[in-house]
Design a protein around this motif. Sequence first.
Motif, PDB file in Angstrom:
ATOM      1  N   ALA A   1       0.791  -1.230   0.000  1.00 56.28           N
ATOM      2  CA  ALA A   1       0.000   0.000   0.000  1.00 56.28           C
ATOM      3  C   ALA A   1       0.829   1.291   0.000  1.00 56.28           C
ATOM      4  O   ALA A   1       0.481   2.239  -0.711  1.00 56.28           O
ATOM      5  N   PRO A   2       1.933   1.392   0.778  1.00 49.61           N
ATOM      6  CA  PRO A   2       2.684   2.653   0.780  1.00 49.61           C
ATOM      7  C   PRO A   2       3.216   3.057  -0.592  1.00 49.61           C
ATOM      8  O   PRO A   2       3.316   4.255  -0.894  1.00 49.61           O
ATOM      9  N   TYR A   3       3.557   2.078  -1.429  1.00 51.39           N
ATOM     10  CA  TYR A   3       4.085   2.402  -2.751  1.00 51.39           C
ATOM     11  C   TYR A   3       3.024   3.099  -3.608  1.00 51.39           C
ATOM     12  O   TYR A   3       3.332   4.027  -4.360  1.00 51.39           O
ATOM     13  N   ILE A   4       1.789   2.638  -3.489  1.00 50.47           N
ATOM     14  CA  ILE A   4       0.717   3.272  -4.262  1.00 50.47           C
ATOM     15  C   ILE A   4       0.510   4.714  -3.794  1.00 50.47           C
ATOM     16  O   ILE A   4       0.420   5.641  -4.604  1.00 50.47           O
ATOM     17  N   LEU A   5       0.438   4.885  -2.473  1.00 52.43           N
ATOM     18  CA  LEU A   5       0.205   6.229  -1.950  1.00 52.43           C
ATOM     19  C   LEU A   5       1.377   7.152  -2.277  1.00 52.43           C
ATOM     20  O   LEU A   5       1.181   8.328  -2.607  1.00 52.43           O
TER      21      LEU A   5
ATOM     22  N   SER B   1       7.611   4.164  -7.970  1.00 56.18           N
ATOM     23  CA  SER B   1       6.779   3.617  -6.890  1.00 56.18           C
ATOM     24  C   SER B   1       5.772   2.610  -7.435  1.00 56.18           C
ATOM     25  O   SER B   1       5.563   1.541  -6.852  1.00 56.18           O
ATOM     26  N   TYR B   2       5.148   2.942  -8.560  1.00 57.27           N
ATOM     27  CA  TYR B   2       4.175   2.025  -9.152  1.00 57.27           C
ATOM     28  C   TYR B   2       4.841   0.739  -9.639  1.00 57.27           C
ATOM     29  O   TYR B   2       4.266  -0.353  -9.528  1.00 57.27           O
ATOM     30  N   GLU B   3       6.030   0.869 -10.178  1.00 61.45           N
ATOM     31  CA  GLU B   3       6.750  -0.314 -10.655  1.00 61.45           C
ATOM     32  C   GLU B   3       7.091  -1.249  -9.499  1.00 61.45           C
ATOM     33  O   GLU B   3       7.005  -2.475  -9.628  1.00 61.45           O
ATOM     34  N   LYS B   4       7.488  -0.668  -8.361  1.00 55.76           N
ATOM     35  CA  LYS B   4       7.768  -1.490  -7.177  1.00 55.76           C
ATOM     36  C   LYS B   4       6.488  -2.158  -6.676  1.00 55.76           C
ATOM     37  O   LYS B   4       6.503  -3.325  -6.267  1.00 55.76           O
ATOM     38  N   ALA B   5       5.387  -1.420  -6.712  1.00 52.02           N
ATOM     39  CA  ALA B   5       4.101  -1.997  -6.289  1.00 52.02           C
ATOM     40  C   ALA B   5       3.699  -3.152  -7.189  1.00 52.02           C
ATOM     41  O   ALA B   5       3.234  -4.191  -6.725  1.00 52.02           O
ATOM     42  N   LEU B   6       3.900  -2.973  -8.491  1.00 52.27           N
ATOM     43  CA  LEU B   6       3.541  -4.025  -9.454  1.00 52.27           C
ATOM     44  C   LEU B   6       4.424  -5.253  -9.280  1.00 52.27           C
ATOM     45  O   LEU B   6       3.973  -6.390  -9.471  1.00 52.27           O
TER      46      LEU B   6
ATOM     47  N   GLY C   1      -2.105  -6.873  -9.697  1.00 55.29           N
ATOM     48  CA  GLY C   1      -2.734  -5.558  -9.660  1.00 55.29           C
ATOM     49  C   GLY C   1      -2.652  -4.861 -11.004  1.00 55.29           C
ATOM     50  O   GLY C   1      -1.880  -3.902 -11.191  1.00 55.29           O
ATOM     51  N   LYS C   2      -3.454  -5.330 -11.944  1.00 56.82           N
ATOM     52  CA  LYS C   2      -3.393  -4.810 -13.316  1.00 56.82           C
ATOM     53  C   LYS C   2      -3.780  -3.343 -13.412  1.00 56.82           C
ATOM     54  O   LYS C   2      -3.434  -2.668 -14.378  1.00 56.82           O
ATOM     55  N   PHE C   3      -4.514  -2.825 -12.415  1.00 53.87           N
ATOM     56  CA  PHE C   3      -4.887  -1.410 -12.441  1.00 53.87           C
ATOM     57  C   PHE C   3      -3.654  -0.510 -12.350  1.00 53.87           C
ATOM     58  O   PHE C   3      -3.700   0.663 -12.715  1.00 53.87           O
ATOM     59  N   LEU C   4      -2.534  -1.082 -11.878  1.00 50.87           N
ATOM     60  CA  LEU C   4      -1.305  -0.301 -11.790  1.00 50.87           C
ATOM     61  C   LEU C   4      -0.779   0.095 -13.163  1.00 50.87           C
ATOM     62  O   LEU C   4      -0.035   1.076 -13.285  1.00 50.87           O
ATOM     63  N   TYR C   5      -1.172  -0.660 -14.192  1.00 47.72           N
ATOM     64  CA  TYR C   5      -0.742  -0.303 -15.542  1.00 47.72           C
ATOM     65  C   TYR C   5      -1.314   1.058 -15.946  1.00 47.72           C
ATOM     66  O   TYR C   5      -0.669   1.813 -16.669  1.00 47.72           O
ATOM     67  N   TYR C   6      -2.503   1.353 -15.476  1.00 46.02           N
ATOM     68  CA  TYR C   6      -3.094   2.656 -15.771  1.00 46.02           C
ATOM     69  C   TYR C   6      -2.289   3.771 -15.103  1.00 46.02           C
ATOM     70  O   TYR C   6      -2.025   4.816 -15.716  1.00 46.02           O
ATOM     71  N   LEU C   7      -1.896   3.543 -13.849  1.00 42.67           N
ATOM     72  CA  LEU C   7      -1.107   4.544 -13.141  1.00 42.67           C
ATOM     73  C   LEU C   7       0.272   4.720 -13.786  1.00 42.67           C
ATOM     74  O   LEU C   7       0.771   5.838 -13.915  1.00 42.67           O
ATOM     75  N   LEU C   8       0.867   3.599 -14.187  1.00 42.42           N
ATOM     76  CA  LEU C   8       2.150   3.674 -14.879  1.00 42.42           C
ATOM     77  C   LEU C   8       2.006   4.434 -16.190  1.00 42.42           C
ATOM     78  O   LEU C   8       2.843   5.275 -16.536  1.00 42.42           O
ATOM     79  N   GLY C   9       0.935   4.119 -16.918  1.00 39.55           N
ATOM     80  CA  GLY C   9       0.687   4.809 -18.180  1.00 39.55           C
ATOM     81  C   GLY C   9       0.516   6.301 -17.975  1.00 39.55           C
ATOM     82  O   GLY C   9       1.039   7.114 -18.755  1.00 39.55           O
ATOM     83  N   SER C  10      -0.186   6.670 -16.897  1.00 39.25           N
ATOM     84  CA  SER C  10      -0.401   8.088 -16.607  1.00 39.25           C
ATOM     85  C   SER C  10       0.914   8.798 -16.303  1.00 39.25           C
ATOM     86  O   SER C  10       1.142   9.933 -16.744  1.00 39.25           O
TER      87      SER C  10
ATOM     88  N   GLU D   1      -2.728   0.051 -22.841  1.00 39.28           N
ATOM     89  CA  GLU D   1      -3.285  -1.116 -23.537  1.00 39.28           C
ATOM     90  C   GLU D   1      -3.407  -2.309 -22.595  1.00 39.28           C
ATOM     91  O   GLU D   1      -4.376  -3.074 -22.668  1.00 39.28           O
ATOM     92  N   LYS D   2      -2.438  -2.480 -21.709  1.00 37.35           N
ATOM     93  CA  LYS D   2      -2.533  -3.547 -20.707  1.00 37.35           C
ATOM     94  C   LYS D   2      -3.679  -3.264 -19.736  1.00 37.35           C
ATOM     95  O   LYS D   2      -4.370  -4.188 -19.296  1.00 37.35           O
ATOM     96  N   ALA D   3      -3.873  -1.991 -19.419  1.00 40.17           N
ATOM     97  CA  ALA D   3      -4.941  -1.621 -18.485  1.00 40.17           C
ATOM     98  C   ALA D   3      -6.322  -1.900 -19.072  1.00 40.17           C
ATOM     99  O   ALA D   3      -7.193  -2.453 -18.392  1.00 40.17           O
ATOM    100  N   VAL D   4      -6.546  -1.531 -20.337  1.00 42.47           N
ATOM    101  CA  VAL D   4      -7.867  -1.747 -20.939  1.00 42.47           C
ATOM    102  C   VAL D   4      -8.115  -3.229 -21.193  1.00 42.47           C
ATOM    103  O   VAL D   4      -9.263  -3.683 -21.204  1.00 42.47           O
TER     104      VAL D   4
END
Length: 379
Positions: A260-264, A281-286, A292-301, A317-320
Motif C-alpha cells: 500500500a505505501p508504494y501506491i500512496l 513507486s508504481y513499478e515497485k508496487a507491481l 494488480g493490473k490497475f497499476l498499468y493505468y497509473l504507470l501509463g499516466s 493497452e494492458k490496463a484496458v
Amino acid sequence: MHNRNIYTIIDSLNVSRGWKNIFKKIQVSYFHNFYQGKANNVHCWRYGQPVISYGASDRFKFFTRFNFFALIFGPLYYLAKFMLPKGLILLALEAALIYYYNFPIGYLAIFIHIYAAIFANSDYFCAKVLNNKEIKEDPGYLSDYVDENFVKTVLRGQSFYVPFVIFCIIFSVCSFGFIFNEFSVDAKYQELVNNKQKICEGSSACTELVHTSLNNIKAGKEPVSVEYFNLGAAYYHLGNKQNAINALNQATTKDPEYFAPYILKGLIYTDLKQFAYARSSYEKALKIYPKGKFLYYLLGSAYYKEGKYIEAKDNFEKAVKAYPKKSSYWEALAYTKIYLRDTKGAKTDLERAIKILKNENGVNNNARIEALERYAQNL
C-alpha cells in the motif's frame, strides 16, 4: 419386441468397459419417457425422467461419478472426447474470461471446470448413446426396460454420493472464497488508488491519527510499518505531503514487501509532479503485486505526463485489456494515440469509452458523452 435392447447397444459401443458401465448407470437412473409422436426427436436436454424408486444415494451410483479429468482439463476434455459444440462453447467462454477479463474476473473460469467435472459424463452419454445410429432410427430402444441383474450388482457397491456432495461443497466454497478474496484485495487497492478509502475524515480526525500513530511508533507497536503507513496517509489528507513521503518511506523500509505505501507514494509524487518517482513507486508496487493490473493505468499516466507516449500507450493497452469496462482507461489510451498520430485508433477508443458511459448511466453521463462525441467527430 426388439431383439436388442439399450444394454446390448451400449455393450456394442466403441468405448471402454468403464464407460459402458457409466452409460448403463445413467440409462437406469433416467428412463425413456417421450410423448407419442415425438419419439424420433431425441434430445439430451429433455431425455427421460429420474428414477424415483431408489434413494438419492443409489441414483447417484447409477447416474455418474465425478470426473476428475474433466475438472482438471475443463473444455479441453470435451474436445478430447469429440463433444465439439459444447467443448468449443465452453472453451470460448473460458478464453474470453481469461483474455478480456484478465483479473480478477478471469478466475471465474474455475467454475467452467467445475461444470465440466459434474456434467462431462452425462454429456458423453448423450453424445455416444443418444446420438447412436440405432437409437436415432428407433428411439424405442430407450424403453423402461431395466436389467435387474445390473441393478443388483451396482447396488452392492458403496455409494459415493455423500463424499461426492461433500467434495463439491468444499471445492466450490474454497473456489468462491479464493475468488472473493482476490476481488476484495483488488478492490481494496483500487479504493486506495481512487482515494476513496480514507484513513481519516476531516482535519481533526487526521490530526488525532497523527498523534496516535506517533505514540504507537514510539511505543514500538507492531506492525510498525502499518503505523507508519497510517501516519503517512494522515499527513497526506492534511496536505503535508513531504511528511507523508517521509512516513511512507519509513513504512517501506520497515517492510519492503508492504504494498500500500508504494501506491500512496506514487499518488503523492504525481501531485508533486515528480513523475519519475511516481513511476518508480508504481513499478515497485507491481513487482510486489503482479495481479494488480490497475497499476498499468497509473504507470501509463506517469509516462504520459513525462511525455513518453509510446511507453504510456503500452501500459494503457494492458490496463484496458484487464479492465475493458473502464471508460477512463479507454480515454487515456485515445489521448495517447493522438500524440502518436494514430487518429483512427484514438477515435475507435473514444467510441468505446462513449459506449461504456452510455451503458453505465446515459443520463448522468450526458455532459461527458457529448464532450467525447464532439472530440471524436473533430478527429
